[in-house]
Design an enzyme around this catalytic site. Structure first.
Site, PDB file in Angstrom:
ATOM      1  N   ARG A 268      -4.002   1.703  10.565  1.00  0.00           N
ATOM      2  CA  ARG A 268      -4.819   1.290  11.700  1.00  0.00           C
ATOM      3  C   ARG A 268      -4.873   2.431  12.695  1.00  0.00           C
ATOM      4  NH1 ARG A 268      -7.055  -1.833   9.125  1.00  0.00           N
ATOM      5  NH2 ARG A 268      -7.028  -4.121   9.211  1.00  0.00           N
TER       6      ARG A 268
ATOM      7  N   ILE B 279       0.830  -1.203   0.000  1.00  0.00           N
ATOM      8  CA  ILE B 279       0.000   0.000   0.000  1.00  0.00           C
ATOM      9  C   ILE B 279       0.861   1.249   0.000  1.00  0.00           C
ATOM     10  CG2 ILE B 279      -1.687   1.315   1.342  1.00  0.00           C
ATOM     11  CD1 ILE B 279      -2.841  -1.408   2.257  1.00  0.00           C
TER      12      ILE B 279
ATOM     13  N   HIS C 128     -13.763   4.938   7.674  1.00  0.00           N
ATOM     14  CA  HIS C 128     -13.052   3.711   7.291  1.00  0.00           C
ATOM     15  C   HIS C 128     -13.510   3.234   5.901  1.00  0.00           C
ATOM     16  CE1 HIS C 128     -10.716   0.167   9.212  1.00  0.00           C
ATOM     17  NE2 HIS C 128     -10.543   0.174   7.902  1.00  0.00           N
TER      18      HIS C 128
ATOM     19  N   GLU D  33     -11.987   3.200  17.324  1.00  0.00           N
ATOM     20  CA  GLU D  33     -13.031   3.062  16.305  1.00  0.00           C
ATOM     21  C   GLU D  33     -14.144   2.124  16.764  1.00  0.00           C
ATOM     22  OE1 GLU D  33     -12.847   1.428  11.715  1.00  0.00           O
ATOM     23  OE2 GLU D  33     -11.182   2.629  12.472  1.00  0.00           O
TER      24      GLU D  33
END
Length: 317
Positions: free
Chosen positions: A237, A158, A284, A266
């Site tokens: 995260r 990523i 998200h 979260e």
């Protein structure tokens, strides 16, 4: 036919594939599984397809001494909600879905970079509130992204996809912090410390995996060395950021802004963060595209099918 529990509703194509191969039960609840559900899943199903937040921790495995479940085929690339070491001791395999999430997550990172730098969220709120008085030359001046320097913390799949978009799409210079040097198809400078990276870039992107090693990696020290105009982006995260330190940095205008797709606790987002105009907040959305979620689900089912056929699942962790 082996029994399979899918812990959240998934796209139809994924459910169809699963039902064709397994005796499939779909849990019709979008919230993470709770304590008893986690233990019952290990006891009552041969296979489980869990997702983010389904906390198969060491205590869960300790409470189920001989689990019937032999594979947790996680839906998602991140698996820090599963204690892999405890699973292994209980003879439970764990797999994930790398690759499928890369481009979609990188695209959301670019969305956040542009929204934060150009104050897009703030501008939309202004229009929706009926408070926009019309264009003028000094209206909501933000940071021009093209030609700036991006810093990538974590140069995995990523991270590399984000860097590629920044370099080729916006002519940005790339610097990164990673455990090892990467052979990249574009110029990029590796720095030895995260603090050195944070101090030198206009945009700092968190693309590290979750887990104990990276918890609160981005703290007051990191935000303190960032340039006052620089923007912080997190698509990894939530727990890699000490949220209270980020809130303080934003409140005191120590950094130019932030763009977040994930949060430390979260789905709870602190009031102090929600009240700030210099932060862009997304729910998200990293892989929230139908084709991507379908690919992820089919990859997870592919791991299950490989195990069922006596083969090694292709994405064991």
């Amino acid at each position: 036919m082996k029994s399979l529990l899918i812990t959240r509703p998934l796209p139809d194509a994924v459910l169809e594939k699963a039902r064709g191969a397994f005796q499939t039960t779909v849990r019709l609840n979008n919230m993470p599984m709770q304590s008893d559900e986690l233990r019952d899943a290990l006891r009552n199903f041969d296979l489980v397809l869990p997702s983010l937040g389904d906390a198969f921790d060491a205590q869960v495995f300790a409470d189920v001494s001989a689990p019937r479940c032999k594979l947790l085929a996680n839906f998602g690339v991140g698996y820090n909600h599963i204690n892999v070491e405890a699973a292994a001791k209980a003879n439970v395999l764990v797999s994930n879905t790398p690759g499928a999430v890369t481009d979609a997550t990188a695209d959301v990172a670019m969305t956040l970079i542009l929204m934060s730098a150009r104050r897009a969220g703030e501008g939309e709120r202004l229009v929706r509130a009926g408070q926009w008085k019309g264009w003028h030359p000094t209206q909501m001046l933000g940071m021009h992204v093209s030609g700036k320097t991006v810093g990538i913390a974590g140069m995995g799949r990523i991270g590399q996809a984000i860097a590629q978009r920044c370099h080729y799409g916006f002519g940005m210079a790339v610097k990164y912090w990673n455990r090892s040097e990467k052979d990249l198809p574009f110029a990029a400078e590796r720095l030895e410390s995260l603090s050195a990276l944070a101090a030198q870039v206009d945009v700092l992107v968190a693309a590290v995996p979750g887990g104990a090693e990276t918890q609160h990696l981005f703290d007051a020290e990191i935000f303190g060395v960032m340039q006052s105009h620089a923007h912080f982006i997190n698509i990894s995260r939530g727990e890699v950021v000490k949220e209270s330190a980020l809130v303080a940095a934003l409140q005191n205008n120590e950094i130019g802004g932030a763009g977040l797709d994930v949060y430390e606790f979260e789905p709870r987002v602190p009031d102090a963060l929600r009240k700030l105009d210099n932060v862009t907040l997304l729910p998200h959305l990293g892989t929230a595209a139908l084709e991507i979620r379908t690919q992820m689900g089919l990859m997870a089912v592919g791991n299950l099918l490989a195990y069922e056929q006596g083969e090694t699942p292709p994405n064991l962790v």
